[in-house]
Motif scaffolding. Structure first.
Motif, PDB file in Angstrom:
ATOM      1  N   PHE A 432       0.821  -1.208   0.000  1.00  0.00           N
ATOM      2  CA  PHE A 432       0.000   0.000   0.000  1.00  0.00           C
ATOM      3  C   PHE A 432       0.860   1.265   0.000  1.00  0.00           C
ATOM      4  CE2 PHE A 432      -3.276  -2.854   2.107  1.00  0.00           C
ATOM      5  CZ  PHE A 432      -3.997  -3.019   0.924  1.00  0.00           C
ATOM      6  N   GLY A 433       2.027   1.204   0.646  1.00  0.00           N
ATOM      7  CA  GLY A 433       2.934   2.351   0.600  1.00  0.00           C
ATOM      8  C   GLY A 433       3.433   2.612  -0.812  1.00  0.00           C
ATOM      9  N   LEU A 434       3.769   1.547  -1.533  1.00  0.00           N
ATOM     10  CA  LEU A 434       4.183   1.684  -2.930  1.00  0.00           C
ATOM     11  C   LEU A 434       3.040   2.215  -3.778  1.00  0.00           C
ATOM     12  CD1 LEU A 434       6.122  -1.678  -3.159  1.00  0.00           C
ATOM     13  CD2 LEU A 434       7.141   0.542  -3.701  1.00  0.00           C
ATOM     14  N   ARG A 435       1.842   1.693  -3.550  1.00  0.00           N
ATOM     15  CA  ARG A 435       0.662   2.187  -4.274  1.00  0.00           C
ATOM     16  C   ARG A 435       0.465   3.679  -4.045  1.00  0.00           C
ATOM     17  NH1 ARG A 435      -4.633   1.132  -1.143  1.00  0.00           N
ATOM     18  NH2 ARG A 435      -3.468   2.664   0.084  1.00  0.00           N
ATOM     19  N   ASN A 436       0.562   4.095  -2.792  1.00  0.00           N
ATOM     20  CA  ASN A 436       0.359   5.507  -2.465  1.00  0.00           C
ATOM     21  C   ASN A 436       1.417   6.398  -3.105  1.00  0.00           C
ATOM     22  OD1 ASN A 436      -1.845   4.775  -0.940  1.00  0.00           O
ATOM     23  ND2 ASN A 436      -0.771   4.885   1.024  1.00  0.00           N
ATOM     24  N   ALA A 437       2.607   5.830  -3.367  1.00  0.00           N
ATOM     25  CA  ALA A 437       3.676   6.600  -4.010  1.00  0.00           C
ATOM     26  C   ALA A 437       3.514   6.663  -5.524  1.00  0.00           C
ATOM     27  CB  ALA A 437       5.035   5.996  -3.655  1.00  0.00           C
ATOM     28  N   GLY A 438       2.481   6.012  -6.055  1.00  0.00           N
ATOM     29  CA  GLY A 438       2.191   6.099  -7.481  1.00  0.00           C
ATOM     30  C   GLY A 438       2.709   4.954  -8.319  1.00  0.00           C
ATOM     31  N   PHE A 439       3.308   3.916  -7.696  1.00  0.00           N
ATOM     32  CA  PHE A 439       3.867   2.797  -8.455  1.00  0.00           C
ATOM     33  C   PHE A 439       2.789   1.765  -8.796  1.00  0.00           C
ATOM     34  CE2 PHE A 439       7.609   4.447  -6.232  1.00  0.00           C
ATOM     35  CZ  PHE A 439       8.493   4.559  -7.287  1.00  0.00           C
ATOM     36  N   ARG A 440       3.044   1.028  -9.855  1.00  0.00           N
ATOM     37  CA  ARG A 440       2.212  -0.127 -10.193  1.00  0.00           C
ATOM     38  C   ARG A 440       2.626  -1.276  -9.269  1.00  0.00           C
ATOM     39  NH1 ARG A 440       0.686   0.032 -16.048  1.00  0.00           N
ATOM     40  NH2 ARG A 440       1.234  -2.164 -16.215  1.00  0.00           N
ATOM     41  N   VAL A 441       1.662  -1.833  -8.560  1.00  0.00           N
ATOM     42  CA  VAL A 441       1.957  -2.846  -7.543  1.00  0.00           C
ATOM     43  C   VAL A 441       1.058  -4.058  -7.742  1.00  0.00           C
ATOM     44  CG1 VAL A 441       2.212  -3.316  -5.078  1.00  0.00           C
ATOM     45  CG2 VAL A 441       2.491  -0.970  -5.932  1.00  0.00           C
ATOM     46  N   SER A 442       1.676  -5.226  -7.745  1.00  0.00           N
ATOM     47  CA  SER A 442       0.939  -6.474  -7.900  1.00  0.00           C
ATOM     48  C   SER A 442       1.150  -7.371  -6.687  1.00  0.00           C
ATOM     49  CB  SER A 442       1.404  -7.228  -9.155  1.00  0.00           C
ATOM     50  OG  SER A 442       0.967  -6.593 -10.329  1.00  0.00           O
ATOM     51  N   LYS A 443       0.181  -8.238  -6.487  1.00  0.00           N
ATOM     52  CA  LYS A 443       0.316  -9.296  -5.491  1.00  0.00           C
ATOM     53  C   LYS A 443       0.418 -10.633  -6.235  1.00  0.00           C
ATOM     54  CE  LYS A 443       0.017  -8.383  -1.579  1.00  0.00           C
ATOM     55  NZ  LYS A 443       1.039  -7.852  -0.628  1.00  0.00           N
ATOM     56  N   TYR A 444       1.498 -11.364  -5.930  1.00  0.00           N
ATOM     57  CA  TYR A 444       1.716 -12.701  -6.501  1.00  0.00           C
ATOM     58  C   TYR A 444       0.713 -13.631  -5.836  1.00  0.00           C
ATOM     59  CZ  TYR A 444       4.379 -16.978  -7.600  1.00  0.00           C
ATOM     60  OH  TYR A 444       4.780 -18.220  -8.030  1.00  0.00           O
ATOM     61  N   MET A 445      -0.270 -14.112  -6.606  1.00  0.00           N
ATOM     62  CA  MET A 445      -1.442 -14.747  -6.027  1.00  0.00           C
ATOM     63  C   MET A 445      -1.619 -16.191  -6.502  1.00  0.00           C
ATOM     64  SD  MET A 445      -5.351 -13.373  -6.136  1.00  0.00           S
ATOM     65  CE  MET A 445      -5.790 -14.411  -7.534  1.00  0.00           C
ATOM     66  N   PRO A 446      -1.095 -17.156  -5.757  1.00  0.00           N
ATOM     67  CA  PRO A 446      -1.329 -18.564  -6.100  1.00  0.00           C
ATOM     68  C   PRO A 446      -2.791 -18.927  -5.873  1.00  0.00           C
ATOM     69  CG  PRO A 446       0.462 -18.291  -4.518  1.00  0.00           C
ATOM     70  CD  PRO A 446      -0.264 -17.011  -4.566  1.00  0.00           C
ATOM     71  N   PHE A 447      -3.295 -19.838  -6.693  1.00  0.00           N
ATOM     72  CA  PHE A 447      -4.631 -20.378  -6.467  1.00  0.00           C
ATOM     73  C   PHE A 447      -4.652 -21.822  -6.957  1.00  0.00           C
ATOM     74  CE2 PHE A 447      -4.923 -19.121 -10.867  1.00  0.00           C
ATOM     75  CZ  PHE A 447      -5.813 -20.018 -11.452  1.00  0.00           C
ATOM     76  N   GLY A 448      -5.694 -22.528  -6.547  1.00  0.00           N
ATOM     77  CA  GLY A 448      -5.835 -23.933  -6.912  1.00  0.00           C
ATOM     78  C   GLY A 448      -6.265 -24.740  -5.705  1.00  0.00           C
ATOM     79  N   PRO A 449      -6.639 -26.007  -5.896  1.00  0.00           N
ATOM     80  CA  PRO A 449      -7.033 -26.863  -4.775  1.00  0.00           C
ATOM     81  C   PRO A 449      -5.943 -26.921  -3.704  1.00  0.00           C
ATOM     82  CG  PRO A 449      -7.530 -27.915  -6.867  1.00  0.00           C
ATOM     83  CD  PRO A 449      -6.717 -26.704  -7.192  1.00  0.00           C
ATOM     84  N   VAL A 450      -6.367 -27.018  -2.464  1.00  0.00           N
ATOM     85  CA  VAL A 450      -5.419 -26.970  -1.342  1.00  0.00           C
ATOM     86  C   VAL A 450      -4.298 -27.984  -1.508  1.00  0.00           C
ATOM     87  CG1 VAL A 450      -5.167 -27.208   1.154  1.00  0.00           C
ATOM     88  CG2 VAL A 450      -7.216 -26.130   0.216  1.00  0.00           C
ATOM     89  N   ASP A 451      -4.636 -29.236  -1.868  1.00  0.00           N
ATOM     90  CA  ASP A 451      -3.596 -30.259  -1.947  1.00  0.00           C
ATOM     91  C   ASP A 451      -2.616 -29.983  -3.083  1.00  0.00           C
ATOM     92  OD1 ASP A 451      -5.602 -30.711  -3.777  1.00  0.00           O
ATOM     93  OD2 ASP A 451      -5.534 -32.891  -3.617  1.00  0.00           O
TER      94      ASP A 451
END
Length: 491
Positions: A432-451
């Motif tokens: 959020f600090g990077l976002r507030n400074a105007g940068f493009r910010v992504s979250k590396y978001m894994p998904f899929g079945p738990v196992d």
């Protein structure tokens, strides 16, 4: 991407940044960043008559502003989970459970274990079990000013049928982005070990290492690629001359390359860059071969294919320079996701078992130095119009240094060739600090079945047990914001 964060006062932090890593605070003489070696450190103190230093570009001191877009229920849940994974015995127990036969079995026991994992590690670090849930999570991220890097978190496929199933899932993931506005998804993430049988990756890596030892060693399937190994790359994984690929293995290699080609083409069609993750060093040369062969095909006009460079490896900077030289000569954009690394314990253990020096820097500070130096190099490449970088880091000092370098080079904070990234569920205040400074910010978001995402969850658990990543800072700021909201509701 994990480093332990201790937040010093703002003025102290900025002063330490100025003396810690000069390359990130220097403007290159050559517009393309050149390839000259710069001194990594200059620790001479500033003059007492120097002008007052400006504030750091990234402010992470105001929890109310940082977490303004986070609902209280979500904040409570995140704070609770981060406190839980910061307790050593809890993490140890979680690792034992996730490694146990209970989660691989059937019946009530497995269902109970899966349920607990889902409500703790999984809920904190993963974006959902399928593309529908992942898309919903991306929407929530975008409402908070962040973007999502979609990672269908499978790896280490054993055979072609498994690889084909994973290919279908990756293509479906790209298709699912049609339900989201343009720009919500910043990258598709793929592990090559999910679309090429792991045994074949090991064979290809061995052959590439042997060719580095003996340049006369002919590899008929070898396509033109950026340099994969450097003179400082350790080759101890391949102790003896490997046998050439059989005809069946060559056919499987072509199948794997075609899977990557299909994913890359679909990403190009949907205007979503494809980022290929790094893995462990035993197979990394093969992964780089796939990555940079694909980049040579797709990156002629813009960066579509990004490779991943692990700065905890001693040869990282040298390989980055070699890749950059080759890409520039070929007229190709070099796209790099820069990380610190996530296989430290296993890499050190393997090297020791083979009687060799670890491929990882001997100290955490050396890893920081390498990361900052490589980040500086790539930012200078962006300024020269020849590169693109994802600075994947939880380290606040590295972020501040990079932000200052961006400012010094005159790069726009919103430049599409520059992205900061943190793991989903971690380093929230920094994001959020990077976002507030105007940068493009992504979250590396894994998904899929738990196992299926268990290997990823185990690495996150190990990371939190060892270094706690940015959770110490997040927990402190989340407590302050929750207390502030509680007081506000009463007065």
């Amino acid at each position: 991407m994990a480093t332990r964060i201790v937040a010093p006062p703002k003025k102290v932090l900025f002063y330490s940044l100025r003396i810690l890593a000069r390359p990130l605070n220097s403007v290159p003489d050559q517009p393309d960043g050149g390839l000259q070696e710069n001194p990594i450190h200059d620790r001479s103190p500033s003059s007492s008559t120097a002008a007052p230093l400006p504030s750091p570009p990234i402010d992470i001191t105001d929890p109310g502003r940082l977490f303004s877009a986070v609902p209280t229920a979500k904040l409570i849940n995140s704070a609770t989970n981060l406190h839980a994974v910061a307790v050593g015995p809890v993490v140890d127990l979680g690792i034992r459970v996730m490694n146990s036969r209970m989660i691989m079995g059937t019946g009530l026991t497995r269902a109970a274990v899966i349920g607990v994992v889902r409500r703790t590690f999984y809920e904190q670090f993963c974006g959902g079990e399928d593309t529908v849930e992942a898309a919903a999570t991306v929407r929530r991220l975008n409402e908070a000013g962040l973007r999502g890097m979609l990672d269908y978190a499978v790896e280490d496929a054993e055979d072609n049928p498994s690889c084909d199933r994973n290919l279908d899932a990756f293509l479906q993931t790209v298709e699912s982005t049609k339900t989201l506005p343009q720009g919500h998804v910043s990258f598709l993430i793929v592990k090559i070990s999910a679309i090429c049988p792991i045994s074949l990756l090991r064979r290809v890596a061995d052959l590439l290492r042997w060719q580095k030892k003996d340049p006369s060693f002919h590899l008929p399937w070898m396509q033109h690629s950026f340099p994969i190994l450097s003179d400082s790359t350790p080759l101890y994984h391949t102790a003896e001359r490997p046998q050439p690929l059989t005809l069946d293995e060559e056919a499987d290699l072509l199948l794997a390359q075609d899977r990557l080609r299909r994913i890359g083409s679909r990403c190009e069609e949907y205007n979503i860059p494809l980022c290929i993750d790094a893995e462990y060093t035993a197979v990394q040369p093969a992964i780089d071969f796939f990555t940079y062969s694909s980049a040579a095909e797709h990156n002629r006009h813009e960066p579509i294919i990004y490779g991943t460079l692990q700065a905890y490896l001693k040869d990282a900077r040298e390989r980055l320079v070699l890749m950059s030289e080759a890409a520039r000569k070929m007229g190709i954009f070099l796209g790099v996701k820069l990380v610190r690394g996530a296989y430290m314990a296993s890499e050190k253990k393997l090297a020791e078992s083979l009687g060799h020096e670890s491929p990882i820097h001997d100290s955490l500070q050396e890893t920081h130095d390498c990361y900052n130096d490589c980040a500086s190099f790539m930012l200078e490449s962006i300024a020269g119009g020849s590169g693109a970088v994802v600075l994947a880091t939880h380290n606040v000092e590295s972020g501040q240094l990079a932000a200052m370098k961006v400012r010094d080079l005159g790069i726009s904070e919103g430049n599409r060739l520059l992205e900061f990234a943190q793991l989903y569920g971690m380093a929230e205040s920094f994001s959020f600090g990077l976002r507030n400074a105007g940068f493009r910010v992504s979250k590396y978001m894994p998904f899929g079945p738990v196992d299926k995402v268990m290997p990823y969850l185990l690495r996150r658990a190990e990371e939190n047990r060892g270094l706690l990543s940015a959770s110490a800072l997040d927990r402190q700021l989340m407590r302050k914001e929750l207390w502030r909201r509680l007081m506000t509701s009463f007065f």
